[in-house]
Design a protein around this motif. Sequence first.
Motif, mmCIF file in Angstrom:
data_model
loop_
_atom_site.group_PDB
_atom_site.id
_atom_site.type_symbol
_atom_site.label_atom_id
_atom_site.label_comp_id
_atom_site.label_asym_id
_atom_site.label_seq_id
_atom_site.Cartn_x
_atom_site.Cartn_y
_atom_site.Cartn_z
ATOM 1 N N GLN A 20 74.191 42.243 35.889
ATOM 2 C CA GLN A 20 73.428 42.858 36.976
ATOM 3 C C GLN A 20 73.989 42.468 38.330
ATOM 4 O O GLN A 20 74.810 41.569 38.449
ATOM 5 C CB GLN A 20 71.941 42.494 36.879
ATOM 6 C CG GLN A 20 71.645 41.010 37.039
ATOM 7 C CD GLN A 20 70.152 40.717 37.046
ATOM 8 O OE1 GLN A 20 69.373 41.422 36.416
ATOM 9 N NE2 GLN A 20 69.747 39.694 37.787
ATOM 10 N N ILE A 21 73.547 43.193 39.350
ATOM 11 C CA ILE A 21 74.040 42.981 40.705
ATOM 12 C C ILE A 21 73.281 41.817 41.345
ATOM 13 O O ILE A 21 72.050 41.764 41.272
ATOM 14 C CB ILE A 21 73.844 44.264 41.540
ATOM 15 C CG1 ILE A 21 74.588 45.445 40.898
ATOM 16 C CG2 ILE A 21 74.288 44.065 42.990
ATOM 17 C CD1 ILE A 21 76.071 45.238 40.729
ATOM 18 N N GLU A 22 74.026 40.902 41.959
ATOM 19 C CA GLU A 22 73.440 39.758 42.659
ATOM 20 C C GLU A 22 73.823 39.836 44.136
ATOM 21 O O GLU A 22 74.740 40.553 44.499
ATOM 22 C CB GLU A 22 73.974 38.442 42.063
ATOM 23 C CG GLU A 22 73.904 38.342 40.551
ATOM 24 C CD GLU A 22 72.494 38.160 40.022
ATOM 25 O OE1 GLU A 22 71.566 38.051 40.844
ATOM 26 O OE2 GLU A 22 72.318 38.152 38.788
ATOM 27 N N MET A 23 73.153 39.024 44.946
ATOM 28 C CA MET A 23 73.452 39.014 46.372
ATOM 29 C C MET A 23 74.941 38.753 46.630
ATOM 30 O O MET A 23 75.537 39.316 47.539
ATOM 31 C CB MET A 23 72.622 37.942 47.101
ATOM 32 C CG MET A 23 71.121 38.193 47.133
ATOM 33 S SD MET A 23 70.613 39.741 47.910
ATOM 34 C CE MET A 23 70.951 39.399 49.644
ATOM 35 N N HIS A 25 77.464 39.769 45.212
ATOM 36 C CA HIS A 25 78.317 40.962 45.102
ATOM 37 C C HIS A 25 78.426 41.713 46.422
ATOM 38 O O HIS A 25 79.262 42.606 46.572
ATOM 39 C CB HIS A 25 77.795 41.897 44.002
ATOM 40 C CG HIS A 25 77.915 41.314 42.630
ATOM 41 N ND1 HIS A 25 76.822 41.095 41.814
ATOM 42 C CD2 HIS A 25 78.986 40.872 41.947
ATOM 43 C CE1 HIS A 25 77.231 40.563 40.668
ATOM 44 N NE2 HIS A 25 78.533 40.413 40.725
ATOM 45 N N LEU B 112 72.710 48.234 47.481
ATOM 46 C CA LEU B 112 72.225 47.942 46.131
ATOM 47 C C LEU B 112 71.147 46.874 46.186
ATOM 48 O O LEU B 112 71.203 45.958 47.003
ATOM 49 C CB LEU B 112 73.384 47.445 45.262
ATOM 50 C CG LEU B 112 74.621 48.349 45.199
ATOM 51 C CD1 LEU B 112 75.714 47.678 44.361
ATOM 52 C CD2 LEU B 112 74.266 49.715 44.622
ATOM 53 N N GLU B 113 70.186 46.989 45.282
ATOM 54 C CA GLU B 113 69.116 46.001 45.185
ATOM 55 C C GLU B 113 69.539 44.897 44.218
ATOM 56 O O GLU B 113 69.989 45.188 43.105
ATOM 57 C CB GLU B 113 67.849 46.702 44.667
ATOM 58 C CG GLU B 113 66.672 45.766 44.477
ATOM 59 C CD GLU B 113 65.461 46.477 43.882
ATOM 60 O OE1 GLU B 113 65.532 47.706 43.655
ATOM 61 O OE2 GLU B 113 64.453 45.800 43.636
ATOM 62 N N ALA B 114 69.414 43.656 44.645
ATOM 63 C CA ALA B 114 69.743 42.544 43.752
ATOM 64 C C ALA B 114 68.908 42.672 42.477
ATOM 65 O O ALA B 114 67.706 42.960 42.539
ATOM 66 C CB ALA B 114 69.474 41.206 44.440
ATOM 67 N N GLY B 115 69.536 42.482 41.334
ATOM 68 C CA GLY B 115 68.860 42.645 40.055
ATOM 69 C C GLY B 115 69.130 44.000 39.407
ATOM 70 O O GLY B 115 68.737 44.220 38.262
ATOM 71 N N LEU B 116 69.787 44.887 40.136
ATOM 72 C CA LEU B 116 70.111 46.206 39.573
ATOM 73 C C LEU B 116 70.998 46.034 38.343
ATOM 74 O O LEU B 116 72.043 45.371 38.410
ATOM 75 C CB LEU B 116 70.866 47.027 40.629
ATOM 76 C CG LEU B 116 71.361 48.407 40.194
ATOM 77 C CD1 LEU B 116 70.195 49.374 40.051
ATOM 78 C CD2 LEU B 116 72.378 48.968 41.194
ATOM 79 N N PRO B 117 70.620 46.616 37.195
ATOM 80 C CA PRO B 117 71.500 46.507 36.029
ATOM 81 C C PRO B 117 72.848 47.179 36.305
ATOM 82 O O PRO B 117 72.898 48.273 36.872
ATOM 83 C CB PRO B 117 70.738 47.266 34.929
ATOM 84 C CG PRO B 117 69.310 47.294 35.396
ATOM 85 C CD PRO B 117 69.376 47.328 36.891
ATOM 86 N N THR B 118 73.902 46.506 35.914
ATOM 87 C CA THR B 118 75.240 47.059 36.125
ATOM 88 C C THR B 118 75.373 48.429 35.471
ATOM 89 O O THR B 118 76.032 49.320 36.000
ATOM 90 C CB THR B 118 76.293 46.087 35.556
ATOM 91 O OG1 THR B 118 76.189 44.858 36.276
ATOM 92 C CG2 THR B 118 77.694 46.634 35.705
ATOM 93 N N VAL B 146 74.481 44.376 49.378
ATOM 94 C CA VAL B 146 73.399 44.048 48.452
ATOM 95 C C VAL B 146 72.224 43.505 49.257
ATOM 96 O O VAL B 146 72.415 42.673 50.149
ATOM 97 C CB VAL B 146 73.856 43.010 47.409
ATOM 98 C CG1 VAL B 146 72.727 42.704 46.428
ATOM 99 C CG2 VAL B 146 75.082 43.515 46.654
ATOM 100 N N VAL B 147 71.020 43.996 48.965
ATOM 101 C CA VAL B 147 69.813 43.469 49.613
ATOM 102 C C VAL B 147 68.916 42.852 48.543
ATOM 103 O O VAL B 147 69.117 43.065 47.343
ATOM 104 C CB VAL B 147 69.069 44.574 50.402
ATOM 105 C CG1 VAL B 147 69.918 45.057 51.573
ATOM 106 C CG2 VAL B 147 68.681 45.735 49.512
#
Lengths: 352, 352
Positions: A20-23, A25, B112-118, B146-147
């Motif tokens: 998942q996307i983290e800060m 990134h 992108l929102e932190a926690g977004l699944p890749t 990323v926010v």
Amino acid sequence: MNYESQAATALARIRFRDPQIEMSHGAGGKASRRLIEGLFVPLLYESSGQPLGDAAHLNLDGARVAITTDSFVVKPLRFPGGSIGGLAVNGTVNDLAVSGAKAEALVATFVLEAGLPTETLRDEIQAMAAAARKAGVRIVGGDTKVVEHGKADSMYISTTGIGTPIPGIAVDPSSVSPGDKILVSGPIGDHGITILLARNELDLEADLHSDTRTVLPFVEAIARAASSSIRWMRDPTRGGVATSLNELARDCGFGVVLDESAVPVRDEVRGACELLGLDPLHIANEGQFLTVVAASAAEEALEALRQIPGGEESRIIGEIQQEPAGAVLVTTPYGGTRVVDMLVGDPLPRIC
Amino acid sequence: MNYESQAATALARIRFRDPQIEMSHGAGGKASRRLIEGLFVPLLYESSGQPLGDAAHLNLDGARVAITTDSFVVKPLRFPGGSIGGLAVNGTVNDLAVSGAKAEALVATFVLEAGLPTETLRDEIQAMAAAARKAGVRIVGGDTKVVEHGKADSMYISTTGIGTPIPGIAVDPSSVSPGDKILVSGPIGDHGITILLARNELDLEADLHSDTRTVLPFVEAIARAASSSIRWMRDPTRGGVATSLNELARDCGFGVVLDESAVPVRDEVRGACELLGLDPLHIANEGQFLTVVAASAAEEALEALRQIPGGEESRIIGEIQQEPAGAVLVTTPYGGTRVVDMLVGDPLPRIC
């Protein structure tokens, strides 16, 4: 940053496996690079026949056109020395400038949070207009969306700039060679630390303001003074000078050797960094210009930068050497050395 | 939309007095227009020497270059027939197309929102790549921020497109005159109602999908068939056909008269609109093409649109008349008439 020269290797080398996307990134350092080169580039590369870049130069109807885009989510919106609106204009003008192009026109999109006071929006539009005037660029189009209260932290802005190449500048990391000198236009880290202090999360005060400004005058100045000697240019924003120079080291394959005592850092920035365990080389700038020029032109280029208002503190901060190949080495005043990596993690989120 | 022709009057006429931003300011109707013409245009106009437009045509290094930008905040991200990624490509390609230009290159920014699944991000990048391939446009650059978790509803995307004018097309609302015919490329309202249903907030089900697609083939088709007879073009997205036609009526000063029985609307869309008290003319489309052509070329243009896959249901839906000057009048099957205004408020927020 521009990935054109590395796309093929990146495709072969990097795979993005984070679930998942983290800060981090979005911080402009190692994680950002993995996301872009491991996910965006391979998927969009296939569709576009050309790798993803931050400032692309294209042929359009017989003309050479440069284009770049950036989004801005800085928190807080306003801070000493600037605000999101000015940042959104300068950031895009600067990405074009360090790609060797002069911004001619900008377009902007706004994602606004419902409940945003009109006064706040007006302030940012005015900040954009002022920054555009200063940078000599026209704002020719835009789009506005509104999202529910609680989303978008007041506003996010994205700007895209198009421009035309500045004659005589050919920037190519493969032209960098040992002996070339590294120059910076002034003290580093002011923007990142200013944002950090503006959040009031730390019990720190300092008379510091963001360095947000257009770096185009610096590019134009060295183009006049030493255009054929320019090897590489960058505005070291997210990830700081260290991240930009690590990218350079990777791209050119040589060692980037910095003289720590030559790198201009204000006392306030140095103090905050010491307290927080951060390296000023990793702190974001929004108005500094970093360049590599041939050794024979270094003094002339330095003089040209110092003639520009705001460039009086320009310095030669290091040089390209054979070793350590592909890495950044800092020599300390006490005769020691340390390798400085790209930014890892995100110690200061949302600084632009 | 393009404000070039109206900027001077807008400056004199509209002042934005709302104390804060509401959802309706992003809906593409009256409130959006007030915000743009009352706040953005006067402030940025002053700085840029040129009014804010959604697709601007510029001279750059001797070439004619068109540029447009849009942000996308659609909720949910995926819906029958499409997703935010495809929308972001098609929307920008279409804004260029209806300005008379063919998109050549796109750049994109992602918040992108932190926690977004890749996986979710990968799906949208792939959707963008697929849409770009289909529209014949290259994606040449981008930026990612990323926010924190809880912001940005997974992701917002902004895209900017640059392109070159399609030879022979000169679109100008002042060339519109009584007798000209209004054509649309297919059933209206599919996109907006699809989004509404996809949110599952209503106890409604229907076999409906978004019409998101590139409208460039329609523009190219009528350019081949009747280029000198094209008076005006638009893709009626936010605010629907009624808002686009009200803008036309205001810009050309004549009456826009629609034959309601000729306007193609699917039963599912009509049914949902009746239930909700909405007018299909106010519902967003993402792949419909609306044009005004000289009466003498109308049948030929219609035939050209119908030849395009997906354009089989193209219709002539009305004509330009002297009266009601500056307004849109709909004649109903029972011989009645009603004036249809721009969209007011935001009955369906965040449809693109």
